[in-house]
Design a protein around this motif. Structure first.
Motif, short mmCIF file in Angstrom:
data_model
loop_
_atom_site.label_atom_id
_atom_site.label_comp_id
_atom_site.label_asym_id
_atom_site.label_seq_id
_atom_site.Cartn_x
_atom_site.Cartn_y
_atom_site.Cartn_z
N GLU A 368 0.92 -1.21 -0.06
CA GLU A 368 0.03 0.13 0.00
C GLU A 368 0.88 1.54 -0.02
O GLU A 368 0.48 2.16 -0.84
CB GLU A 368 -0.99 0.03 1.14
N TRP A 369 1.87 1.21 0.86
CA TRP A 369 2.67 2.57 0.91
C TRP A 369 3.80 2.55 -0.06
O TRP A 369 3.93 3.58 -0.40
CB TRP A 369 3.33 2.43 2.36
N ARG A 371 2.91 1.79 -3.29
CA ARG A 371 2.00 2.55 -4.02
C ARG A 371 1.68 3.92 -3.80
O ARG A 371 1.87 4.72 -4.82
CB ARG A 371 0.56 1.76 -4.24
N ARG A 372 1.27 4.11 -2.48
CA ARG A 372 1.10 5.76 -2.23
C ARG A 372 2.08 6.80 -2.53
O ARG A 372 1.97 7.58 -2.85
CB ARG A 372 0.49 5.56 -0.85
N GLU A 374 4.83 5.99 -4.39
CA GLU A 374 5.52 5.56 -5.74
C GLU A 374 6.97 5.26 -5.62
O GLU A 374 7.83 5.99 -6.16
CB GLU A 374 5.09 6.84 -6.62
N ALA A 398 7.69 6.46 4.72
CA ALA A 398 6.41 5.46 4.44
C ALA A 398 6.24 5.00 6.02
O ALA A 398 5.37 4.92 6.43
CB ALA A 398 6.46 4.76 3.42
N GLU A 424 4.68 15.53 -3.74
CA GLU A 424 3.63 14.53 -3.46
C GLU A 424 3.48 14.34 -1.97
O GLU A 424 2.61 14.05 -1.33
CB GLU A 424 3.95 13.33 -4.10
N HIS A 428 0.89 14.36 1.46
CA HIS A 428 0.63 13.25 2.31
C HIS A 428 0.76 13.79 3.65
O HIS A 428 -0.08 13.36 4.74
CB HIS A 428 1.58 12.05 1.96
N GLU A 431 -2.36 15.69 4.52
CA GLU A 431 -3.56 14.68 4.71
C GLU A 431 -3.33 14.05 6.08
O GLU A 431 -4.36 14.05 7.15
CB GLU A 431 -3.44 13.74 3.60
#
Length: 502
Positions: A368-369, A371-372, A374, A398, A424, A428, A431
């Motif tokens: 998941e991380w 991908r998040r 990249e 991450a 990017e 994160h 967020e």
């Protein structure tokens, strides 16, 4: 020696594969004597691999290598490269931590043996340090492992320009300013002009685009193992470079963070009553620590981390804390572990049931991380050391963001990360802050402070100003960094980390 346009280095059709991964797909590069060529690109674009081929530490799978007008493919390795006057300052420092600065200088000059070698090596490194970084305050007899990361970078850089028999013809500078404060970086960039005037060729790799446009002679842009463009540096803008790199340029900061929802107090300095600027951090906040490097910011982060584990009484910390260091080599990655395990290590306890770790859950979290953020890797089972420096740094970020920590401490965490990835990562972080995490963020790049809600500016271990983001300006930041007009500021508890102060 006057500079000319004859190429000292000519690389043609250079290819390099790592298993199924094509790191270089036929790269051409020409480097004239007395010129500085900047190679730019996102993390994983192939820049460092190409430089390792040039330095002889990696053998190309195919292509031509010409040095000084002579073809050098057969038997070209690091010893041949060094004999030809090619020196390297790689992003991951190569100093032996258990040796002194003088002894580390001797390592690259094996011919300096016999009686009096220590005196000669000391003279070499001190002369180079004085020429490149005046006022460096580095003791040449001090063990390299005891130096702050910025000082280690200075020694590594200065060592590359020392001469003892073999003339320096080309120096590869891979992110040489990433660990330096603005003052030291400025000294180095000015020195490159003097080096070029002597006919020394330079390769300059940096993610700080203003440095490239302001100081390089030529630019080569790499993307996915190929050359995407290039030409005279004066013909480029930051926007054009980013476009060629294949990343989207947004605002310097995350941009969507217009209001801060402040929650419970997470970090506060105890015994701060009556002080003009006590440091406090609330849930949902991103608070920056600015000022010149080495003026106490790192000491604060370390003290807060220690207080979270009951080892420092000067700070009160509520909730759990994660720490992300920009010095990934010494304080970040577990070099013998995989990408996946380096990502999930902070969550292993939560992933365990009845004392047994769920490998499926661990893998799902790591994927998941990857991908998040990249993270550029063929798979999470690959060794962390197989990644580029910037992608290793993504793994550390991450790890922190995936953790259950209430507060995350950033110690210049985006060192060596490309401009597109930074934007990017800003998103994160914003967020996570909106979800209630708190961030205490030390950075040596002032533009990153635009992502913070408030900024505490440090000078000699003292907070000299507290700046809301809406009032942040370069002038106010500089004045506070030098304590100009801030004579009424009072000291903070705890000793500042002055090991890297300039």
């Amino acid at each position: 020696m006057a500079a000319d346009n004859a190429p000292f280095v000519r690389l043609a059709g250079i290819r390099k594969n790592f298993g199924a991964v094509q790191a270089l797909a036929g790269v051409d590069l020409s480097i004239p004597a007395g010129r500085m060529v900047s190679v730019v690109g996102h993390n994983g674009a192939g820049k460092s691999t190409l430089m390792q081929v040039l330095a002889g530490t990696l053998a190309a799978d195919a292509g031509e290598i010409g040095i000084g007008g002579v073809e050098r493919q057969a038997g070209y390795d690091v010893h041949v490269a060094q004999a030809l006057g090619i020196r390297c300052v790689f992003q991951e420092l190569s100093l032996c931590p258990n040796l002194s600065v003088v002894e580390n200088t001797r390592v690259v000059h094996p011919g300096l043996g016999g009686f009096g070698w220590r005196r000669r090596c000391r003279a070499l490194i001190v002369e180079a340090l004085d020429a490149i970084f005046p006022g460096h305050n580095i003791d040449p007899d001090r063990t390299a492992g005891e130096l702050a990361i910025g000082q280690r970078q200075m020694v590594e850089t200065a060592r590359a320009f020392t001469e003892a028999g073999t003339k320096v013809r080309l120096v590869i500078l891979d992110e040489p300013t990433a660990s330096l404060d603005a003052d030291a970086a400025s000294h180095l960039l000015r020195f490159t002009e003097a080096a070029r005037a002597k006919g020394i060729a330079l390769v300059f790799i940096s993610h700080r685009l203003p440095e490239i446009l302001g100081h390089a002679d030529e630019v080569v842009v790499m993307r996915d193992g190929e050359v995407a463009g290039g030409g005279a540096a004066r013909d480029f803008t930051e926007e054009r470079l980013v476009e060629l790199m294949g990343v989207v340029r947004e605002a310097a900061s995350e941009g969507g963070r217009t209001e801060t929802s402040v929650g419970a107090l997470r970090v506060e300095e105890t015994g701060a009553a009556g002080r003009r600027l006590p440091l406090r951090l609330h849930a949902g906040e991103i608070v920056g620590l600015g000022g010149l490097a080495g003026h106490g910011q790192r000491a604060v982060l370390q003290a807060v981390f220690a207080a979270a584990h009951g080892r420092d009484g000067h700070w009160r910390v509520r909730g759990s804390v994660a720490y992300v260091s920009g010095d990934r080599q010494s304080e970040g990655v577990f070099p013998l572990w995989s990408v996946g395990l380096n990502t999930t290590v902070s969550r292993l306890r939560a992933l365990a049931h009845a004392g047994i770790i769920s490998l499926r859950s661990e893998r799902t979290l790591a994927e998941e991380w990857r991908r998040r953020l990249e993270i550029r890797t063929p798979g999470i089972d690959r060794p962390i050391t197989s990644l580029s420096g910037g992608n290793q740094q993504k793994v550390l970020l991450a790890r922190a963001l995936a953790s259950a920590a209430d507060t995350i401490l950033f110690d210049d965490p985006l060192r060596g990360v490309d401009v597109g990835t930074k934007r990017e990562l800003y998103r994160h972080v914003a967020e996570a802050a909106r979800a209630g995490k708190a961030f205490l963020w030390h950075t040596t790049e002032n533009i990153e402070l635009e992502n913070c809600d408030r900024i505490y500016v440090f000078h000699r271990g003292t907070i000299t100003d507290e700046i809301p983001r809406a009032e942040l300006s370069e002038e106010r930041l500089i004045r506070a960094s030098f304590a100009a007009g801030m004579s009424d500021a009072t000291g903070m508890s705890g000793a500042p980390d002055m090991s890297g102060a300039r």
